[in-house]
Enzyme design. Structure first.
Site, PDB file in Angstrom:
ATOM      1  N   HIS A 202      -0.588  12.240  -5.537  1.00  0.00           N
ATOM      2  CA  HIS A 202       0.411  11.676  -4.646  1.00  0.00           C
ATOM      3  C   HIS A 202      -0.056  11.581  -3.201  1.00  0.00           C
ATOM      4  O   HIS A 202       0.668  11.047  -2.368  1.00  0.00           O
ATOM      5  CB  HIS A 202       1.662  12.566  -4.694  1.00  0.00           C
ATOM      6  CG  HIS A 202       1.331  14.017  -4.505  1.00  0.00           C
ATOM      7  ND1 HIS A 202       0.972  14.811  -5.566  1.00  0.00           N
ATOM      8  CD2 HIS A 202       1.245  14.770  -3.395  1.00  0.00           C
ATOM      9  CE1 HIS A 202       0.695  16.029  -5.104  1.00  0.00           C
ATOM     10  NE2 HIS A 202       0.858  16.030  -3.801  1.00  0.00           N
ATOM     11  N   CYS A 203      -1.225  12.133  -2.862  1.00  0.00           N
ATOM     12  CA  CYS A 203      -1.625  12.228  -1.452  1.00  0.00           C
ATOM     13  C   CYS A 203      -2.931  11.507  -1.131  1.00  0.00           C
ATOM     14  O   CYS A 203      -2.946  10.531  -0.384  1.00  0.00           O
ATOM     15  CB  CYS A 203      -1.762  13.697  -1.038  1.00  0.00           C
ATOM     16  SG  CYS A 203      -0.183  14.537  -0.842  1.00  0.00           S
ATOM     17  N   ILE A 204      -4.032  12.009  -1.677  1.00  0.00           N
ATOM     18  CA  ILE A 204      -5.355  11.596  -1.206  1.00  0.00           C
ATOM     19  C   ILE A 204      -5.613  10.100  -1.376  1.00  0.00           C
ATOM     20  O   ILE A 204      -6.187   9.468  -0.482  1.00  0.00           O
ATOM     21  CB  ILE A 204      -6.468  12.423  -1.895  1.00  0.00           C
ATOM     22  CG1 ILE A 204      -6.165  13.923  -1.789  1.00  0.00           C
ATOM     23  CG2 ILE A 204      -7.823  12.125  -1.256  1.00  0.00           C
ATOM     24  CD1 ILE A 204      -6.006  14.428  -0.376  1.00  0.00           C
TER      25      ILE A 204
ATOM     26  N   ILE B 112      -3.492   7.746  -1.211  1.00  0.00           N
ATOM     27  CA  ILE B 112      -2.459   6.958  -0.544  1.00  0.00           C
ATOM     28  C   ILE B 112      -2.395   7.208   0.959  1.00  0.00           C
ATOM     29  O   ILE B 112      -2.376   6.277   1.768  1.00  0.00           O
ATOM     30  CB  ILE B 112      -1.084   7.263  -1.188  1.00  0.00           C
ATOM     31  CG1 ILE B 112      -1.073   6.777  -2.648  1.00  0.00           C
ATOM     32  CG2 ILE B 112       0.052   6.638  -0.403  1.00  0.00           C
ATOM     33  CD1 ILE B 112       0.136   7.197  -3.425  1.00  0.00           C
ATOM     34  N   ASP B 113      -2.369   8.481   1.351  1.00  0.00           N
ATOM     35  CA  ASP B 113      -2.066   8.845   2.739  1.00  0.00           C
ATOM     36  C   ASP B 113      -2.976   8.206   3.787  1.00  0.00           C
ATOM     37  O   ASP B 113      -2.483   7.789   4.845  1.00  0.00           O
ATOM     38  CB  ASP B 113      -2.084  10.366   2.905  1.00  0.00           C
ATOM     39  CG  ASP B 113      -1.002  11.040   2.060  1.00  0.00           C
ATOM     40  OD1 ASP B 113      -0.188  10.316   1.457  1.00  0.00           O
ATOM     41  OD2 ASP B 113      -0.981  12.275   2.003  1.00  0.00           O
TER      42      ASP B 113
END
Length: 446
Positions: free
Chosen positions: A283-285, A287-288
């Site tokens: 959910h993070c790497i 996308i962020d």
């Protein structure tokens, strides 16, 4: 921010601060997912009454029944706090009027144009605004681009006529959740807090200090806190891309990239080991960093390094397929029609999360190439591949023996690596998971 303890508080701020300090405050958590539910439990453990809000009735029903669905939450603790009434969950946002502080822990995905989708933050802010009252703290925890708290959330909340820093208090404190991490969790991971005003920072920091064991680091503004979160994840994004590019080059040169990285890691300074893999997931790497890329355009700046890293990481599933074809060619077999056993579909070891998993892309490409594949993952009961629902099978002698290629994509601790090593006719290990086991003759690494 060392001077925050000396920050003078007006009557509203002092009243709220005192409620937080003496734990008479009721705390709300909007979004009961991988960030929100563990946070709700920790706040209950700290002695606060907690109301969890979610749009999914299935989730709120499960919480109220003490049924856990998040790996970082202890089952017995959720049962205890729901049974004694310390935690309750609801889809009724009117109960916001009962809380003194609320944390927003909702998704901030990218849309089809790789631009930030703040609609969940906005809708949460609007629901909170309907029942907003003086002496209330609102903290955004969702990862997002610098400026979201002040440019998106604050106008919604102040649209009620209540002024930030005077009657209501708004801050940003990024979630730091690493699913499956056996050492660091919500409770002991240091927290960064940045309020819109010094009073906002002081009140938000007080709440986290009363809940968490990790250090609470105060910064001068929400934008600093938002930017540092993006920096954390961009740091990993770039370094994983470097490891992946090294893996591609080392393969061409006939050099073991894992041995190279482990050798470099003996240096006690100036190097931090990152390892290659079949691609980025979660959910993070993946996308962020693109929140920052999008925001940078507002300042006429092009984040070239981030975008190149994204290209490298996004190309890894295709590289895995190409290597799989080369390996099967050595066996005089085409990928089309070959039986491929894929070990692991979760995006990282020992979790059940398949969001943004690069393995999904690998499976799609296997399907396109006509491969006959089966998935093994002890943590995932089922997942969607396009419109198809796929149910992983169990690991067994027969499953491995029937394979033309065993493709190891997620290095779950539960896998029987001795069995995999002994039985698999041909192995392509993208995680170096078999480093401590006897390798078969036909063993290949990323």
């Amino acid at each position: 921010m060392s001077g925050s303890n000396q920050t003078s508080l007006n009557q509203n701020a002092q009243s709220l601060f005192d409620k937080i300090e003496n734990k008479s405050a009721t705390i709300g958590v909007v979004g009961l997912g991988y960030v929100g539910l563990p946070l709700a439990v920790e706040k209950a453990k700290a002695g606060y009454k907690v109301i969890g809000f979610d749009v999914q009735e299935k989730r709120t029903d499960m919480v109220n029944q003490g049924i856990n669905y998040i790996g970082d939450v202890v089952d017995e603790e959720l049962v205890e706090y729901t049974q004694n009434g310390t935690i309750r969950a609801t889809t009724d946002y009117s109960l916001i009027k009962e809380v003194d502080a609320v944390a927003i822990c909702v998704p901030t995905p990218l849309d089809t144009y790789q631009q930030p989708d703040t609609s969940y933050v906005e809708s949460s802010g609007k629901e909170i605004a309907k029942y907003l009252h003086p002496q209330m703290l609102i903290v955004l925890e969702s990862t997002t681009y610098p400026g979201t708290t002040e440019e998106v959330l604050k106008p919604i909340l102040e649209g009620t006529g209540l002024t930030c820093g005077e009657e209501i208090f708004i801050a940003y404190s990024p979630e730091r959740v690493d699913p499956g991490n056996k050492v660091y969790n919500t409770k002991n991971t240091p927290k960064v807090v940045g309020g819109i005003t010094p009073s906002c920072t002081k009140i938000a920091a007080s709440l986290y200090r009363n809940v968490l064991e990790g250090d609470v680091h105060e910064v001068s503004s929400p934008s600093v806190a938002e930017m540092e979160k993006i920096l954390e994840n961009t740091f990993r994004h770039l370094n994983i891309a470097l490891a992946n590019e090294m893996a591609i080059l080392c393969n061409k040169m006939g050099i073991d990239v894992w041995e190279v990285i482990n050798a470099a890691a003996t240096k006690p300074y100036g190097f931090m080991a990152f390892y290659p893999g079949p691609g980025l997931g979660g959910h993070c790497i993946p996308i962020d960093p693109f929140y920052l890329t999008w925001k940078a355009r507002e300042y006429n700046y092009h984040t070239r390094l981030i975008e190149i890293a994204g290209e490298i990481n996004n190309s890894m599933p295709e590289f895995v397929i190409e290597r799989s074809m080369q390996i099967l060619n050595k066996e005089k077999k085409p990928l089309n029609g070959s039986r491929v056993v894929v070990l692991g579909v979760a995006y990282k070891k020992d979790i059940d999360d398949v969001r943004e998993s690069p393995v999904l892309d690998i499976l799609e490409q296997l399907k396109e190439q006509g491969a006959d594949f089966v998935v093994v993952d002890p943590h995932v009961k089922s997942f969607k591949l396009g419109e198809e629902v796929v149910e992983p099978v169990g690991l067994s002698n027969d499953v491995l023996k029937e394979a033309d290629l065993v493709l190891l994509t997620t290095d779950h601790s539960e896998f029987d690596y001795e069995l995999i090593s002994e039985v698999s006719p041909v192995i392509f290990d993208t995680r170096n998971a078999l480093k401590d086991y006897k390798k078969p003759e036909k063993y290949y690494k990323l």
